[in-house]
Structures are given as structure tokens and as C-alpha cells.
Motif scaffolding. Sequence first.
Motif, short mmCIF file in Angstrom:
data_model
loop_
_atom_site.label_atom_id
_atom_site.label_comp_id
_atom_site.label_asym_id
_atom_site.label_seq_id
_atom_site.Cartn_x
_atom_site.Cartn_y
_atom_site.Cartn_z
N ILE A 65 0.83 -1.21 0.00
CA ILE A 65 0.00 0.00 0.00
C ILE A 65 0.86 1.26 0.00
CG2 ILE A 65 -1.73 1.27 1.32
CD1 ILE A 65 -2.80 -1.47 2.22
N GLY A 119 -5.01 2.61 -3.24
CA GLY A 119 -6.15 1.77 -3.62
C GLY A 119 -5.81 0.81 -4.75
N THR A 142 -3.75 -2.07 -3.42
CA THR A 142 -4.57 -3.04 -2.68
C THR A 142 -5.34 -3.95 -3.63
OG1 THR A 142 -4.83 -1.40 -0.92
CG2 THR A 142 -6.31 -3.29 -0.88
N ALA A 200 -8.11 -0.52 2.00
CA ALA A 200 -7.70 0.48 1.01
C ALA A 200 -8.17 1.87 1.41
CB ALA A 200 -8.24 0.10 -0.36
#
Length: 351
Positions: free
Chosen positions: A113, A145, A148, A262
Motif C-alpha cells: 500500500i 487503492g 490493494t 484500502a
Amino acid sequence: MAVVQLGTAPATASRGRARLAGRRGSGLAILVVVLAVVCVASVSLGSRAVAPATLWHAFAAFDPTSTDHTVVRDMRVPRTLLGLAVGGALGLSGALLQGVARNPLADPGIMGINAGAAVAIVLAVLLLGAQQASTFVWFAFAGAGIATVLVYGIASFGREGATPVKLALAGVAVTAAFSSVTSAVLLTNVDALEQMRMWQVGALAGRYAPVLHQLAPFFVVGTVVALAAGRTLNGLALGEDVARALGQRVALSRGVLFATVALLCGAATAACGPIVFLGLVVPHLARLATGPDHRWLLPYSAVLGALLLLACDVVGRLVVAPGELAVGVVIGLLGAPVFVALVRYRRMVEL
């Protein structure tokens, strides 16, 4: 006599559960009180200390011509609120990741991430000429995001789906790929290197009300979903077959939980940069008080994450006053020995 024993066993077990719940509730209440004290310290202490009376008047009788009042209202309070949001989000996301991945070493850094947010920022500088911190927030959030989704998507290939081992391997692979792209850009672009240097430290300084307002909806939605996921994580912890037998839709549950991670990690990383160790260490510390029950582990992790982040931020302001150490540096220095303790004492990392 046998009938009495059979009849009293459920009552005894019920009393034991009630006592355990009472202890956990008392411990959580104590942590909240300590967090409130740290919040007061965060608003009061720094390169410019604010007396308690001045702190009270800044809210009860605000004077726009007073420098102390302005510092409290426009800088210290938004910084403290952002610290609460980011610390709680990282604590919750660490607990979620470790639960859904069934991996005691899962954290935002390991799962790609942080690397996703970093590569998004350097590409924004390189391709779009982005220079404003307010713009970086959205690119960092999008990068986190995407990372993820990639990790979960890669791990989901195959008949077994997203198993703990495949999730860990996918996280390592995505992190390596994104880190390579980031390094390549930084070696060839001076502007990207300068912007990345300021963001990558991990700090609350300079991230005030506008950043909090931009990301508040993501923090709120992610926190609500995470705190409601305790029973789901308890089912997943028993294994996929048992979870399915209990009526859970395992793939859907994992997808929702990863989306929640996320939201939380993306917002926290976008707001303050990558803050190491917090998402890894906090769930283990919380587990010492709660055991493996995620219904208690999640709120404990949220409160502990906010408490530790704000406490480290206050320490960073005081140890080199009138300057300050970024909170990411302080947490890294304090988190390293805690991480060694987690490795040494295995009982702390058992899920």
C-alpha cells in the motif's frame, strides 16, 4: 448431584464471559481516558507551549489577535484531529489485514500500500507536473487503492483463491515492482525527488484542516465498516471451510475487508506519508489485552493506534525543541525494538 453440576456449568461459563467482557471494557475505557490526556498534551505542547488557562480561553473566548489562540485553533487542534484519524485508521487497518490475511506480520508496508501511494506521487510529478500537497493527497490515495486491488487480484488467481501465503507473496511482488518504478523516476527527475523527500518522511506537521476535510469521509466510512467486521474476522480466523459452514461468503467478505483497508490505509498514507510499524505493532499490543476476539481487538487497535501516534508526535516536538522530529521517524525508532520483541516472544504474534 450430577444434575446440579450440569445446570451450574452454563451459569459459571456465563459469569466468566461477563467478567472477561467487564475487564476488556474497563481496559478500553482507561485507554480512552489516556488518549484524552494525550490529546490535551498535543494541543498544549510544542515549540510554543500554551498554558492551561490560555488553552481554555482559546475555545471559550477566542481572540483572533492572540497568537496563542490562533496557534491552538488553526494549527494544534486540526493537527491533533488528523493524528487521531490517521492513528486510528492505521491501527484498524493493521488488525484487518492481519485478520483477513491470517498473517501476523501483515501491515500496509508489506502489502504494497505504501509503495502504491509513493509511485502514484512520483508519476504525478513526472507526467503531470503536480507540485501542491493538496494534489498529492488524491494521487497517493488512488495509488494505495490500486496497490490493494492488485495484491488481492493477483492472490485470487487459482482454485484456492486469496490464501494467506498468496496474499503475502503478492504483497511482496507488488511492493518490489512499485518501488523499482519509484526509484527509477527519482534517479532521473530532480523535482520528483524533492517532492518525494518531503512526503516520504511521514509527518503530521503542515497537514492541517484542509487535508482532514478532504479525507474525513474515507476515514469515517472505513472506520464504521471495520468496527462492524469483528464477527466476520472471527469466522475467517477459524479457516475457510468452517467460515463457509457458518454461512459466510468468504470471497465477498475478503473483498469488502480489503476495500476497507484500502480506504483506511490510503487515506492515512495520503494525509501523512508512510508511517512504519504502527499498523504492524498496534494489533499485537491490543491482542495482549483482548485475545483473538476481533470484536474487541478492532476498537482496542483503533484507540491504541491514535494514542501511540499522538504520543510519538508530542515526543517528536519536545526532544529537539524548538525544532521537531517527524512522527514517522519517532515511530520508526520506537517501533524497531518492539518489532524485535515480537520476533523474540512468539506468543505476542499468535493470532
